[in-house]
Design a protein around this motif. Sequence first.
Motif, PDB file in Angstrom:
ATOM      1  N   THR A 200     -52.971   6.402 -56.012  1.00  0.00           N
ATOM      2  CA  THR A 200     -53.654   6.924 -54.785  1.00  0.00           C
ATOM      3  C   THR A 200     -54.134   5.677 -53.791  1.00  0.00           C
ATOM      4  O   THR A 200     -53.966   4.370 -54.264  1.00  0.00           O
ATOM      5  N   SER A 201     -54.632   6.056 -52.821  1.00  0.00           N
ATOM      6  CA  SER A 201     -55.052   4.867 -51.666  1.00  0.00           C
ATOM      7  C   SER A 201     -56.270   5.104 -51.161  1.00  0.00           C
ATOM      8  O   SER A 201     -56.509   6.151 -50.352  1.00  0.00           O
TER       9      SER A 201
ATOM     10  N   LEU B  47     -59.041  -1.142 -47.573  1.00  0.00           N
ATOM     11  CA  LEU B  47     -58.338  -0.154 -48.126  1.00  0.00           C
ATOM     12  C   LEU B  47     -57.260  -0.745 -49.086  1.00  0.00           C
ATOM     13  O   LEU B  47     -56.747  -1.796 -49.220  1.00  0.00           O
ATOM     14  N   SER B  48     -57.464   0.040 -50.409  1.00  0.00           N
ATOM     15  CA  SER B  48     -56.521  -0.586 -51.581  1.00  0.00           C
ATOM     16  C   SER B  48     -55.660   0.573 -52.345  1.00  0.00           C
ATOM     17  O   SER B  48     -56.096   1.687 -52.269  1.00  0.00           O
ATOM     18  N   SER B  49     -54.707   0.151 -52.729  1.00  0.00           N
ATOM     19  CA  SER B  49     -53.770   0.898 -53.653  1.00  0.00           C
ATOM     20  C   SER B  49     -54.679   1.041 -55.086  1.00  0.00           C
ATOM     21  O   SER B  49     -55.207  -0.011 -55.523  1.00  0.00           O
TER      22      SER B  49
ATOM     23  N   VAL C 219     -58.189  -8.421 -54.347  1.00  0.00           N
ATOM     24  CA  VAL C 219     -59.224  -7.618 -53.899  1.00  0.00           C
ATOM     25  C   VAL C 219     -60.625  -8.291 -54.354  1.00  0.00           C
ATOM     26  O   VAL C 219     -61.490  -8.072 -53.527  1.00  0.00           O
ATOM     27  N   ALA C 220     -60.865  -9.051 -55.427  1.00  0.00           N
ATOM     28  CA  ALA C 220     -61.899  -9.525 -55.823  1.00  0.00           C
ATOM     29  C   ALA C 220     -62.298 -10.734 -54.666  1.00  0.00           C
ATOM     30  O   ALA C 220     -63.427 -10.909 -54.189  1.00  0.00           O
ATOM     31  N   ASP C 221     -61.077 -11.412 -54.274  1.00  0.00           N
ATOM     32  CA  ASP C 221     -61.520 -12.424 -53.252  1.00  0.00           C
ATOM     33  C   ASP C 221     -62.210 -11.649 -51.979  1.00  0.00           C
ATOM     34  O   ASP C 221     -63.058 -12.398 -51.068  1.00  0.00           O
ATOM     35  N   LYS C 222     -61.476 -10.723 -51.401  1.00  0.00           N
ATOM     36  CA  LYS C 222     -62.044  -9.904 -50.313  1.00  0.00           C
ATOM     37  C   LYS C 222     -63.359  -9.437 -50.443  1.00  0.00           C
ATOM     38  O   LYS C 222     -64.157  -9.297 -49.355  1.00  0.00           O
ATOM     39  N   LEU C 223     -63.741  -8.741 -51.682  1.00  0.00           N
ATOM     40  CA  LEU C 223     -65.025  -8.037 -51.791  1.00  0.00           C
ATOM     41  C   LEU C 223     -65.955  -8.946 -52.207  1.00  0.00           C
ATOM     42  O   LEU C 223     -67.238  -8.799 -51.828  1.00  0.00           O
TER      43      LEU C 223
END
Lengths: 401, 235
Positions: free
Chosen positions: A105-106, A117-119, A157-161
């Motif tokens: 899902t996304s 927004l992530s898969s 994802v980790a970099d962004k969050l």
Amino acid sequence: MEIKETLKSAVDSLKINKLRSLLTMLGIIIGITAVIIISSVGEGLVNYVSDELSSFGTNFFQINPGNNMMSAMTGGGEPLTTEDVSVIKDANISNIQNIVGFSMTSKAVSANDESILSSIYGMTPEGEALLKPNMIYGEFLTNDDINNRVVVIGTEVADKLFGENTDPVGESIKIDDMRFSVIGVSKSEGNLFGSFFNTSIILPLETMQQQVIGVDEIVEIDVEVKNIDYINETMDEVELVLKDHRKIADDEENDFIMTSFIESLNIFETITNTLTLFITGISAISLLVGGIGVMNIMLVSVTERTKEIGLLKSIGAKRKDILGQFLVESSVITTAGGFIGIILGIVATYLVSFLMKIPFVINIVWVVIATIISILVGIVFGLYPAQKAAKLHAIDALRFE
Amino acid sequence: MIRIKDMPLISLRGIIKKYPMGKNDFYEALHGVDLDINVGEFVAITGPSGSGKSTLMHILGALDTPTEGSQFFKGKNISSYSEDELADIRNKEIGFVFQFFNLLPKITVFKNVERPMLYGGIPPSERSQRVIRALSSVGIADKANNLSNHISGGQIQRVAIARALIMNPSVILADEPTGNLDSKASLEIVKILSDLNKQGHTIIIITHEEEIADFAKRKIKIIDGKIISDVKNEP
């Protein structure tokens, strides 16, 4: 006359008309450059795709719902379920090493006031053995995590969050107001097919189905085989099991589709080879045109230098000496053109592979072939003008005005 | 018993040369020439233009073959030699000096003089020494590395003579060697040829200038394809 002296005198003659020699080379330069670029970029592309596929593992096939590629991509048709995964497992097919079902899902994901927004993929722990993610921090999902609110997040994802180069293991993220604790950070080996380990979030399949999306739906089943030589037989067995389970008659069309990576790789190679063959044909035409150009200029040169030929004959040049001199001149033109073409081809290949981010490969075999082709073009297209020069009678050549 | 020394270097017997003119016609440039050239001679062949002296020179130089008649070189009948066999004779036995286009353009004097040795299979170790010796004998060793198009007309003829000497030929054939030069340079060239003759070289010179011909020891006059006089000359 010794070949060394013939070569020297050929180079001397070509130097007299530098611009003409260079222009004559042009056709050969273009042809050989094309041969080098096409063979090298083609090979680099095939290597790249193979590397990507093998970093991902080639010894498995995938099952998607739907009866063609399009509906499989859009998730149409009767969905696959965890039961489908179970029946394949229960069939105890001997060549199967591992089976993983995914759901997908996304969603908006947030942490530390950052939201992206992530898969999101639901996956069983077997996914680690099959898809081989690189774990930068922490661990992948284990059997202890079933139905727990834990996630493995991709490096991007980790970099962004959480910011770059920070270890987020133990921190938590929010998906739909549910809090998940981060147990690991994953990175993909390659970057074409497997990049989802960089950009996605992985949850235990049960957590995903029961707590996040609320339905038992599988978008893809990956089956790893022990022996890749029998992958087609294994696919046939799995097909029978699934048909039986999903109650599809023998004459009915399947509502699922099976593809192996080895098959995709073969298709890709066939396309690349056909393309290479096609463009090789075009370079052959370019070399032919280049060769005719060489012949044309050599004919002009023989006429222009008739008096010179007469002089050479008067001081003792035999037919073979004159033949050799003009053949060597045309071959020196094409070989020099070939070398320039090889260098340009290598530079262009480097630029193309740099821009396309594919490996820079120069196959020495093609360099050797290109060199041989250049010399041959010179000999083949230089032969007629050289014979014309050699056949001149000394006195006719001397008296030529 | 005939000694080699007594045998003429070149003998022409009944030489007729015809050139085709159109389909069924021809032009006869030489009408039955008989001529002997002996070792050590200095011969001038004179005649007006169109007299056939150039044709005669081409046959003497094995550049052309007669339509009829026989030509002997050192006693061998070479009338029916192939193009390559004649090339070998030109390379080893005859040194040419032409009026125009003597040198290969835009390469050095050295390479020009060296070239006959490349066709004659002289080993590389000998070649440079021989080039320098030949250039010295005509007094322009200092021009060895000049490009052939960067030297004067007189120097070009000297280089041509050096090249003609390089294979130690039996005869030097000079076709209007001074036709392109001023009188001072002409005199120098003809003196070099005369000196070479004194050293024992056989020289044949084709010229239409009487004052040049006067340097030779034998004067042959040709008009309308026939030898009309052949006299000893005491310079």
